[in-house]
Design an enzyme around this catalytic site. Structure first.
Site, short mmCIF file in Angstrom:
data_model
loop_
_atom_site.label_atom_id
_atom_site.label_comp_id
_atom_site.label_asym_id
_atom_site.label_seq_id
_atom_site.Cartn_x
_atom_site.Cartn_y
_atom_site.Cartn_z
N ASP A 101 5.78 -2.00 -18.06
CA ASP A 101 4.89 -0.90 -17.64
C ASP A 101 5.56 -0.16 -16.49
O ASP A 101 5.78 -0.72 -15.42
CB ASP A 101 3.54 -1.47 -17.19
CG ASP A 101 2.48 -0.39 -17.01
OD1 ASP A 101 2.78 0.79 -17.25
OD2 ASP A 101 1.35 -0.75 -16.63
N ASP A 110 4.79 5.42 -21.36
CA ASP A 110 5.40 4.69 -20.24
C ASP A 110 5.18 3.18 -20.28
O ASP A 110 5.43 2.49 -19.29
CB ASP A 110 4.87 5.24 -18.91
CG ASP A 110 3.36 5.08 -18.76
OD1 ASP A 110 2.69 4.80 -19.77
OD2 ASP A 110 2.87 5.25 -17.63
N GLU A 111 4.74 2.64 -21.41
CA GLU A 111 4.61 1.19 -21.48
C GLU A 111 4.74 0.72 -22.92
O GLU A 111 4.45 1.46 -23.86
CB GLU A 111 3.30 0.69 -20.87
CG GLU A 111 2.05 1.16 -21.58
CD GLU A 111 0.80 0.48 -21.02
OE1 GLU A 111 0.83 -0.75 -20.78
OE2 GLU A 111 -0.20 1.19 -20.83
#
Length: 411
Positions: free
Chosen positions: A27, A122-123
């Protein structure tokens, strides 16, 4: 449980012997805001808000850790963010730049396993169970990935490692930012029992308040309640909470190319009644879903809106566009119609919204219009690109989508 440290300070588990699977959750820390600081180091240490305007219009898309200390968070109205932190620096989103950095991060993941499941830009989850002979233990792989992201991309990531997705995601969140946490299977029960109920995946602030009224403060408190009692209050999600509370989660890591749907949802810190605020949040979710569709080279034949009310009842409404789509403009228009005309909200407060694209297929052939490429599909695609670039340069004062009932609060 092993925790924060650099590559040389953590014990490496011996190939995670006995683990049913080895799952990594990565993350990125305050991703949008961190990219802005990366590109403009003068912003380092300042309370940065991405999305919204200094005048208080729009919705917060991301918040740096500096501004979170004032209570600012994503999906909050910019007006409230300004009240909480008057000295916040508001910046317009730059979706093309975030996508560029995201591709670099996911390129690192691909070097270690083909089993990468993106949760957002983003993760992601990575299943490295079959890669340990080639690349070493999951802990070793996690450290290499974290260090490569820092060296090659210039950003920090929090990494969680465990034997299933729930525990890996929990681990990555325990010591953010820049964390590295490993939860071994035999450590999970004791760790989970002592954690606040808010740490449970899917338990937001509103659900936590209701659980507190029943004397549930920790995951351990919840586990002693009979499932029938919990289900009577919280519905079908109670059984899922109890299984997760025991550390049980058999969901596989599903690579993007095998995904049957692409969705994003957000649970609000406080229930929201205002229609414009809800439409602004829908726009954020639609943009994320449409971006992921385009990144994966697929189009959607069905768009679904998910809404959860303050009493935890959940409703979904779905629509089939005239043709499979990956257009932000078209998806926004569909979701606005579902929210305003088909949900039947009647002014009731919502605590969660989600948008999901399903019935995925390869990109449909693009048909030119009568006047050499002037068809509606081409116009929508050009509008997506043009308005993204205009937003980058001039800020979030323009809105994409149908002009009817224009939402002036778009970030």
């Amino acid at each position: 449980m092993t925790g924060r440290g650099d590559s040389g300070s953590l014990p490496v588990l011996p190939q995670e012997n006995g683990w049913p699977r080895s799952i990594i959750h990565v993350d990125m820390d305050a991703f949008f805001a961190s990219v802005e600081v990366l590109d403009n180091p003068e912003l380092a240490g300042l309370p940065v808000v991405v999305g919204g305007t200094p005048e208080g219009r729009g919705v917060v898309a991301a918040a740096s850790y500096e501004v979170r200390r004032f209570g600012v968070h994503s999906a909050m109205s910019a007006a409230r963010a300004r009240r909480l932190c008057p000295r916040a620096v508001f910046l317009p989103p730059r979706p093309e730049r975030y996508a560029e950095v995201s591709r670099a991060v996911f390129g690192v993941f691909a070097d270690y396993t083909p089993l990468v499941e993106p949760l957002s830009i983003d993760e992601a989850f990575l299943d490295v169970s079959g890669c340990r002979r080639l690349h070493g233990s999951a802990v070793s792989i996690g450290h290499v990935i974290k260090n490569r992201i820092a060296a090659e991309v210039g950003l920090t990531a929090s990494v969680g490692i465990a034997a299933n997705k729930f525990l890996a995601k929990l681990a990555s969140d325990l010591e953010k930012p820049d964390g590295f946490v490993v939860i071994a299977p035999d450590e999970a029960p004791a760790l989970l029992r002592g954690l606040p109920i808010e740490r449970m995946w899917g338990v937001g602030k509103a659900a936590a308040r209701q659980l507190h009224l029943h004397g549930v403060r920790t995951i351990g408190d919840m586990l002693v309640i009979p499932e029938t009692v919990l289900s009577a209050k919280f519905g079908v999600q109670a059984a899922r909470w109890l299984a997760l509370g025991r550390g049980e989660d058999d969901r596989p890591v599903v690579p993007a190319r095998e995904a049957k749907s692409i969705g994003n949802e957000t649970t609000f810190a406080e229930d929201i009644t205002d229609g414009e605020h809800l439409r602004g949040i829908c726009d954020l979710l639609c943009d994320k879903v449409a971006h992921r569709l385009r990144m994966q080279g697929v189009v959607a034949g069905t768009i679904t809106l998910k809404a959860r009310y303050a009493d935890f009842t959940t409703h979904t409404r779905a629509a089939t566009p005239g043709h499979p789509t990956d257009s932000s403009v078209e998806i926004r228009g569909i979701v606005h119609d579902l929210l305003e005309n088909r949900l039947g909200r009647r002014g009731r407060a919502l605590r969660l919204l989600g948008v999901t694209a399903s019935q995925l297929s390869g990109p449909r052939p693009r048909q030119p219009g009568l006047f050499d490429g002037q068809g509606q599909d081409d116009r929508h695609r050009r509008l997506d690109g043009v308005l993204d670039r205009v937003q980058e340069r001039f800020g979030p004062l323009l809105r994409r989508g149908p002009g009817k009932k224009a939402d002036k609060s778009r970030e």
